[in-house]
Write an enzyme that holds these catalytic residues in place. Structure first.
Site, PDB file in Angstrom:
ATOM      1  N   ILE A  41      11.868  18.170 -32.404  1.00 51.84           N
ATOM      2  CA  ILE A  41      12.482  16.929 -32.883  1.00 51.84           C
ATOM      3  C   ILE A  41      11.564  16.202 -33.863  1.00 51.84           C
ATOM      4  O   ILE A  41      12.025  15.611 -34.836  1.00 51.84           O
ATOM      5  CB  ILE A  41      12.853  16.037 -31.677  1.00 51.84           C
ATOM      6  CG1 ILE A  41      14.043  16.662 -30.934  1.00 51.84           C
ATOM      7  CG2 ILE A  41      13.198  14.613 -32.113  1.00 51.84           C
ATOM      8  CD1 ILE A  41      14.312  16.074 -29.577  1.00 51.84           C
ATOM      9  N   TYR A  51       5.868  13.955 -15.152  1.00 52.28           N
ATOM     10  CA  TYR A  51       6.572  13.876 -16.438  1.00 52.28           C
ATOM     11  C   TYR A  51       7.505  12.659 -16.456  1.00 52.28           C
ATOM     12  O   TYR A  51       7.522  11.888 -17.426  1.00 52.28           O
ATOM     13  CB  TYR A  51       7.374  15.160 -16.684  1.00 52.28           C
ATOM     14  CG  TYR A  51       8.138  15.128 -17.996  1.00 52.28           C
ATOM     15  CD1 TYR A  51       7.484  15.322 -19.210  1.00 52.28           C
ATOM     16  CD2 TYR A  51       9.508  14.893 -18.026  1.00 52.28           C
ATOM     17  CE1 TYR A  51       8.175  15.280 -20.420  1.00 52.28           C
ATOM     18  CE2 TYR A  51      10.211  14.856 -19.221  1.00 52.28           C
ATOM     19  CZ  TYR A  51       9.538  15.049 -20.415  1.00 52.28           C
ATOM     20  OH  TYR A  51      10.228  14.996 -21.604  1.00 52.28           O
ATOM     21  N   THR A  97      14.157  22.705 -27.496  1.00 49.79           N
ATOM     22  CA  THR A  97      12.749  22.578 -27.892  1.00 49.79           C
ATOM     23  C   THR A  97      11.884  23.109 -26.755  1.00 49.79           C
ATOM     24  O   THR A  97      12.408  23.577 -25.741  1.00 49.79           O
ATOM     25  CB  THR A  97      12.366  21.102 -28.149  1.00 49.79           C
ATOM     26  OG1 THR A  97      12.375  20.400 -26.888  1.00 49.79           O
ATOM     27  CG2 THR A  97      13.332  20.419 -29.115  1.00 49.79           C
TER      28      THR A  97
END
Length: 282
Positions: free
Chosen positions: A20, A185, A213
């Site tokens: 991105i 995360y 991704t």
């Protein structure tokens, strides 16, 4: 998305060597923005610049390569001072660089859990150090007003819908006592989302969708293209897109973030913790 020219504007995109970040840099440069392309190493950043020139036909004069490894906060400080020296006015900062938390609990040389540092603390430090460049009025004020721009720059934090599953472990942000890579995360993404409500700069956060991704395995088996996700990021970089400080977007739609992201107390508490962890508690 409007594709009006954004000539004369300058944006720093972190983690712009792939995914991105790379696609956001491409879309911005194609619209005339001078893009500061950040990579972990000088070689990676320069390779991204070369690829943009070769494959996207972007004018090399619109691109600058910058390097900083976000696992070392002194490199973040060096990046900020180089950017401010060359670009005393910055229109946009896209805080995009990110990593999945590793399987094993990992602490950086600065003493922080690695995903919390790379995904959030490094961006907290970078944004704080770039604040003077971001809060200055635009030198092309008349043009800026025509475009409906706010007087200063704006920050776009590329966050994640997983911030909703996160909680900030205030007494143990490194999660040394009980580590889970998903929890680590999610904590980093929640912190990045909360940080958008910092009143010092105009900032928003955005979940660009589940994209194909390096982070895809955290979400699903398949996703949309990185370019599609980047389009949602770039829309928020456009001064013609009106934004509210601290707002959270799920792709193109403004939605309510996790409750913690709108609490003044949490914003203040996170700022205090982050300033302490990056060694900038004043």
């Amino acid at each position: 998305m409007s594709s009006a020219s954004l000539d004369g504007r300058t944006a720093l995109v972190t983690g712009a060597t792939s995914g991105i970040g790379y696609e956001s840099a491409r879309l911005l440069a194609e619209r005339g923005v001078t893009v500061l392309v950040h990579g972990r190493t000088a070689g990676e950043a320069q390779a991204a610049v070369d690829k943009l020139v070769a494959t996207a036909g972007v004018d090399v004069a619109k691109l600058r390569a910058f390097a900083a490894d976000f696992t070392h906060l002194e490199e973040v400080e060096r990046l900020a001072s180089l950017v401010v020296a060359e670009h005393p006015h910055l229109d946009v900062l896209v805080n995009n660089a990110g990593m999945a938390a590793p399987e094993r609990h990992t602490i950086t040389a600065d003493g922080n859990e690695i995903a919390f540092q790379v995904n959030f603390l490094a961006h907290f430090l970078l944004t704080s150090l770039l604040e003077p460049a971001l809060t200055m009025g635009h030198p092309l004020l008349e043009r800026s007003r025509e475009l409906g721009a706010e007087p200063g720059g704006r920050v776009v934090n590329v966050s994640s819908s997983l911030h909703r599953t996160g909680s900030i472990s205030w007494s143990d942000p490194n999660r040394a006592r009980r580590y889970s890579r998903l929890a680590a995360y999610a904590q980093s993404q929640l912190a990045l989302t909360v940080f958008a409500a910092d009143p010092r700069v105009t900032a928003v956060s955005v979940h660009p969708g589940v994209c194909d991704t390096a982070l895809l395995p955290l979400y699903a088996h398949e996703g949309t293209s990185a370019a599609e996700g980047a389009a949602h990021v770039v829309r928020l970089c456009d001064p013609a897109t009106e934004i509210v400080n601290g707002a959270y977007y799920d792709r193109a739609e403004r939605v309510e973030p996790a409750a913690a992201a709108t609490e003044d107390r949490t914003v203040k508490r996170l700022n205090k913790l982050a300033a302490l962890l990056v060694g900038h508690d004043s």
